[in-house]
Design a protein around this motif. Structure first.
Motif, PDB file in Angstrom:
ATOM      1  N   ASN A   1       0.777  -1.144   0.103  1.00 17.75           N
ATOM      2  CA  ASN A   1       0.201   0.022  -0.078  1.00 17.75           C
ATOM      3  C   ASN A   1       0.929   1.334   0.052  1.00 17.75           C
ATOM      4  O   ASN A   1       2.166   1.196   0.064  1.00 17.75           O
ATOM      5  CB  ASN A   1      -0.853   0.119   0.949  1.00 17.75           C
ATOM      6  N   ASP A   2       0.372   2.615  -0.114  1.00 17.11           N
ATOM      7  CA  ASP A   2       1.146   3.664  -0.188  1.00 17.11           C
ATOM      8  C   ASP A   2       1.782   3.971   0.894  1.00 17.11           C
ATOM      9  O   ASP A   2       3.149   4.340   0.551  1.00 17.11           O
ATOM     10  CB  ASP A   2      -0.124   4.875  -0.241  1.00 17.11           C
ATOM     11  N   LEU A   3       1.463   3.770   1.851  1.00 17.18           N
ATOM     12  CA  LEU A   3       2.529   3.845   3.240  1.00 17.18           C
ATOM     13  C   LEU A   3       3.529   3.005   3.125  1.00 17.18           C
ATOM     14  O   LEU A   3       4.699   3.308   3.424  1.00 17.18           O
ATOM     15  CB  LEU A   3       1.751   3.707   4.609  1.00 17.18           C
TER      16      LEU A   3
ATOM     17  N   VAL B   1       5.996   4.305   0.874  1.00 16.43           N
ATOM     18  CA  VAL B   1       6.758   5.440   1.154  1.00 16.43           C
ATOM     19  C   VAL B   1       7.688   5.114   2.402  1.00 16.43           C
ATOM     20  O   VAL B   1       9.067   5.535   2.196  1.00 16.43           O
ATOM     21  CB  VAL B   1       5.822   6.572   2.232  1.00 16.43           C
ATOM     22  N   ALA B   2       7.575   4.224   3.080  1.00 17.20           N
ATOM     23  CA  ALA B   2       8.643   3.418   3.938  1.00 17.20           C
ATOM     24  C   ALA B   2       9.652   3.028   3.108  1.00 17.20           C
ATOM     25  O   ALA B   2      10.688   3.272   3.557  1.00 17.20           O
ATOM     26  CB  ALA B   2       8.115   2.366   4.953  1.00 17.20           C
TER      27      ALA B   2
ATOM     28  N   ALA C   1      11.765   5.689   1.618  1.00 17.76           N
ATOM     29  CA  ALA C   1      12.557   6.495   2.698  1.00 17.76           C
ATOM     30  C   ALA C   1      13.718   5.513   3.148  1.00 17.76           C
ATOM     31  O   ALA C   1      14.838   6.053   3.466  1.00 17.76           O
ATOM     32  CB  ALA C   1      11.578   6.670   4.174  1.00 17.76           C
TER      33      ALA C   1
ATOM     34  N   VAL D   1      11.337  11.099  -1.044  1.00 19.02           N
ATOM     35  CA  VAL D   1      10.090  10.513  -0.525  1.00 19.02           C
ATOM     36  C   VAL D   1       9.076  11.607  -0.586  1.00 19.02           C
ATOM     37  O   VAL D   1       7.978  11.310  -0.882  1.00 19.02           O
ATOM     38  CB  VAL D   1      10.498  10.312   0.803  1.00 19.02           C
TER      39      VAL D   1
ATOM     40  N   MET E   1       5.295  11.252  -2.290  1.00 21.39           N
ATOM     41  CA  MET E   1       4.326  11.701  -1.617  1.00 21.39           C
ATOM     42  C   MET E   1       3.213  12.512  -2.205  1.00 21.39           C
ATOM     43  O   MET E   1       2.277  12.178  -2.307  1.00 21.39           O
ATOM     44  CB  MET E   1       4.535  12.120  -0.263  1.00 21.39           C
ATOM     45  N   SER E   2       3.864  13.395  -2.894  1.00 16.45           N
ATOM     46  CA  SER E   2       3.080  14.362  -3.614  1.00 16.45           C
ATOM     47  C   SER E   2       2.072  13.464  -4.724  1.00 16.45           C
ATOM     48  O   SER E   2       1.074  13.939  -5.067  1.00 16.45           O
ATOM     49  CB  SER E   2       3.799  15.552  -4.271  1.00 16.45           C
TER      50      SER E   2
ATOM     51  N   LEU F   1       0.744  10.894  -4.364  1.00 12.52           N
ATOM     52  CA  LEU F   1       0.165   9.587  -3.699  1.00 12.52           C
ATOM     53  C   LEU F   1      -1.039  10.046  -3.079  1.00 12.52           C
ATOM     54  O   LEU F   1      -2.120   9.424  -2.534  1.00 12.52           O
ATOM     55  CB  LEU F   1       1.299   8.739  -2.474  1.00 12.52           C
ATOM     56  N   SER F   2      -0.991  11.423  -2.708  1.00 11.95           N
ATOM     57  CA  SER F   2      -1.928  12.083  -1.960  1.00 11.95           C
ATOM     58  C   SER F   2      -2.919  13.118  -2.745  1.00 11.95           C
ATOM     59  O   SER F   2      -2.529  13.340  -3.553  1.00 11.95           O
ATOM     60  CB  SER F   2      -1.518  12.609  -0.466  1.00 11.95           C
TER      61      SER F   2
END
Lengths: 341, 341, 341, 341
Positions: C306-308, C311-312, C315, C333, C337-338, C340-341
């Motif tokens: 998933n998205d998080l 990101v992990a 990172a 990162v 994120m830009s 993904l949200s």
């Protein structure tokens, strides 16, 4: 909550504690009684005795109708005892449904009738920690005010959840009961429970398991579950008779379908036999508690148990008796099998 | 038992209950106090408030030093309060170590010194339900009399076990304490515990997990565990500052490494933001409780948590803030990363 | 079987082997070809190369259209190659859909059209071991004759199951194919499969998992699954660009949503960077294989991701680059994120 | 690898495939033989027959010494057969150690001596898929060239791993063997295995399980494991005799400790009996295969099996015989118990 109501067979209140069954015993008392209240209990065995001690620790005057640990509670003696209490000082009658220490079952519906015949207003409390979901139980129909139970027997879960089912009469008693309480307080539970919450951290993981357990029980059908345990109890007793041993429960019709306590012959140690059985057959039998320590062993046949598991268990006992040189006759397993097929 | 002593850093008594942390709060009080006893508590937040209510339900006179929920307990105010109590009527000082509702940490060693400076004999009780095994804690060294904790935070287990660590002074108080108790009674525990038993069914499965958790903590090293949480707390606060938001804990040096509560700007709903974050990023943030309901959200960084899990969490917050149109500046995640690498 | 047909998007035959994906490669060839047959393969990367070697070991004449590992198979070059084969000696065209070693995707539908434009009767075989259930795939619609896949990528299972999907044309070729086969033989499977059996012990446990995996994919919706991976691929590439690094796949539109291979700057070791990242952030990145060994690392974003989690992962890469002193710009990162949200 | 060597009792090569046992049969043949090679097999039962068919599919000339499925391979007949082969055209002798379809065990050490007495250079291959880790097996000591086994029997794992143990002589044969091979090729395995790798994705999860299984076997002690199975086989046969039924294996000393195949009386259906037993007692017995279909049922007593599980199994059979009205005498369970205690 709805699932547990279907297991208790009640339309009234159910409370779930993240605690052992002992906590639910305490909850039943502190939610409904006040310091110095008289409560009538019946000595069915070790657990009835523990509940009585607990009541005394809480500042209640617990009175015991003595029993010989070889049957359930006797409705007639309860009726007679209550009839003496003209002033209705006795505030609760507490009976253990399935005595895990003896394998005897108290006739709960008959006790209710006895209380009614005595015209006594005491609350009726029942511990069915080891009976629920293995033996027939009907909180509403039988007129029980507080039922106490736990997760680790017929509900097939690890220990860690315990329960109270409470009648309207018990809920009303809660309003005036003066025993100190906080963790166990029903009143603090009612509000949060309505919206799916608890007043403090619940046993989340076990609640998932509980949902599944309730589904499993209904999938098999509660009546089928009860019949299965009754069959296993009867087969076990047939084996015990064949071995020439004695079932601790001596009262016809009150033998448990949950477990069977068996007396070893005089001069033999039940615990030595249990140790031998564990060593040779990797099977752990229940020990005798307090009055019957070292005199009985207990064969469990509760929870998710089937015919072949029962035969295996009885075989472990029979072979253990042989290994430990406990006098007995062979053939118990075969006898049990004749009742199972 | 030995394992938990090593976590509490005590050579004295540890008690394990099959219950939630709330039960261990109750246990701490009923084992050491008598009806009507005065207890001094400090309003660090929601959980301190719950503990006070619990004390009142038990018949204690609980007195609150009011707090603004933006820091831990203030040793100087405790000292001043105790100094007023010339007759030593206050029997216990109760402080929450890590306030789960605010993310503030009370300086336990300093509170001990304050009590000593006041020359006051009250018992010192500390709730470190959410702090133990994440933040440095030293039951013996800091002179705590009763420490309260639970299984489901730093010990990385499901809920269902809770703990008391008790000093000799607390054990002595137990002899004369008059509050009604049974399930929680230390005295009933001491004997069976010596031979590896409990007075009633323990949370067996969780005890296996507890052994493993203690081993994991020592394998990493408690000091490394504490440093990891401190680093995560600092990185989280750096992200919050970058977002232009405010950390609820306003007291320098008392910010928690276990969780960080964050204020949303006036006119915005923390709960709406939390719902958006859950929906879009499948991440559930803690809510604000009572006084700060809907005003703060809480970022947890406790237990078996590593740097990348923290970044993921902060990313969920930052992207959630964007989705929910909460005014903020981007770049918090990047800021946190700069502290982690 | 029906579930896997829905994932391959075929109404034709599916075969399930208790074996790795390599076994299913072998199965595709031995079931349809004869010793000495010419097969045309396209060098998309390491796995295409392994498949070619496997074909040669089996006695086929495998011919390679060379590639630079920076994109998928080129339909035009395949068309040109086939057009040369006037005698139709080439019996199969084998293409890797998602090259796990490079992160490039071959345009399968376009390759089909290229074969048709060349008017060539060769069987069309596709390896989508790492693409299936992450990237759009349509066995029937795209006119593939044999599709090869495995359990341990998009199907989210442990390794141990692999698959062939076979067209009627492939099934017909099976009748005359002369390559030696037994374990892999489709013919032996067809009969038992009809009644729910296999010709030898199947990977029973994994088959239960497979049922669940197929249900999970349909619950999310295959198109949503594909969109999720596409989004993660795009976000990852945005991060890579921001870091100032280069994505190995240099062909616009053929970048994979399953994984992204990233080149490290000249003079730097991808493997040293990977070791640093593993040590500091407990995150294991894929290594560069054969031609690109130590020159690239691979970021996986396949399966239940998933998205998080993305990101992990990013990172971990960004902080690892810093730790390992690989020249780069921070901010990747944040850039991801830009998106993904 | 080292662990599996200790189970095979070999100092030579072990190969692990992510595949069923059938794959390891194929591997044994394709790694050592060439098209048209003659191989001698012995018809011990269904699985020996399947292995022969497999050999034929691979282009070998498989010759069968016919058997009646009531015993293991006969060393004397093998010796006589080989003595006829003056030109040493037979390249391999293949024997099933434990015939899962019949419950007979071939005397492997004796077959080795028979081959030696005939002075024949053929490779000696043994399938101990269901025998390994339940029955004594000594790859080196008994002079076996290729041993075939699998994960799902005595190794107590799910299906999905299979094995070859290979002697130096077999490794030498591999150099010149001409059968087509890729997935199964030993040569491709040797190199990667030296550094802990495999040439393609291994069954990772099962490898972890394998480590644990090997540890469990050594913890109990291989000789104790073998004795346990021997005891269970003997007890099962005693029960069968008491029932008045016939054990399929009619050769004294070759009855298996892994499973017992039992003939039902003429005119009765073994499969109908099996269905009844499954329905009434939730116990699934093995079916008769090919020649003995519907004529025998099989009682498994392999893997992690103890005395009480055996009694439960035998009770399921005895009660099933009663339910299904198969003529028999009661008392088999009791008879078995007398051998177990």
């Amino acid at each position: 909550m709805e699932g547990m109501k279907s297991i208790f067979k009640t339309e009234e209140h159910v409370f779930i504690y993240p605690a052992s069954g002992t906590g639910a015993w305490e909850a039943a008392l502190v939610n409904t009684l006040s310091p110095g209240d008289r409560v009538l209990m019946f000595e069915t065995g070790h657990f009835a005795t523990l509940w009585k001690k607990l009541a005394e620790k809480l500042g209640l005057k617990a009175e015991f109708i003595e029993g010989d640990w070889r049957g359930g509670a006797d409705p007639e003696r309860i009726e007679a005892y209550l009839a003496e209490d003209k002033g209705h000082e006795i505030k609760a009658v507490c009976v253990v449904h399935n005595e895990t220490s003896t394998g005897s079952v108290s006739p709960i519906a008959e006790v209710r009738k006895a209380i009614d015949r005595a015209g006594h207003p005491a609350l009726f409390m029942v511990d069915t920690i080891s009976g629920l979901a293995s033996l027939d139980y009907q909180h509403d129909e039988w007129g029980v005010d507080v039922t106490v139970s736990g997760s680790q027997k017929g509900l097939m879960l690890p220990p860690g959840l315990s329960f109270n089912a409470a009648s309207s009469k018990a809920m009303a008693a809660n309003k005036t009961a003066k025993l100190q309480r906080s963790y166990w307080d029903w009143e603090d539970m009612v509000g949060p429970n309505k919206t799916g919450y608890f007043p403090y951290t619940p046993g989340t993981n076990l609640l998932y398991g509980l949902n599944e357990a309730v589904d499993m029980l209904h999938e098999e059908g509660l009546d089928n579950v009860f019949a299965r345990h009754a069959r296993h109890g009867a087969a076990t007793r047939a084996a015990v008779r064949k071995w020439g041993l004695e079932v601790l429960c001596a009262t016809q019709g009150q033998e448990s379908g949950v477990l069977t306590a068996v007396k070893v012959p005089e001069g033999h140690s039940a615990d030595a036999f249990r140790a031998t059985t564990l060593e040779h057959f990797d099977m752990s039998l229940g020990n005798g508690l307090s009055k019957v320590a070292d005199k009985v062993f207990r064969i469990g046949h509760l929870g998710d148990f089937n015919d072949l598991m029962l035969v295996a268990t009885l075989a472990g006992v029979e072979m253990g008796l042989k290994q430990a040189d406990v006098p007995h006759q062979a053939g118990g397993v075969q006898e049990a099998m004749s009742l199972l097929s």
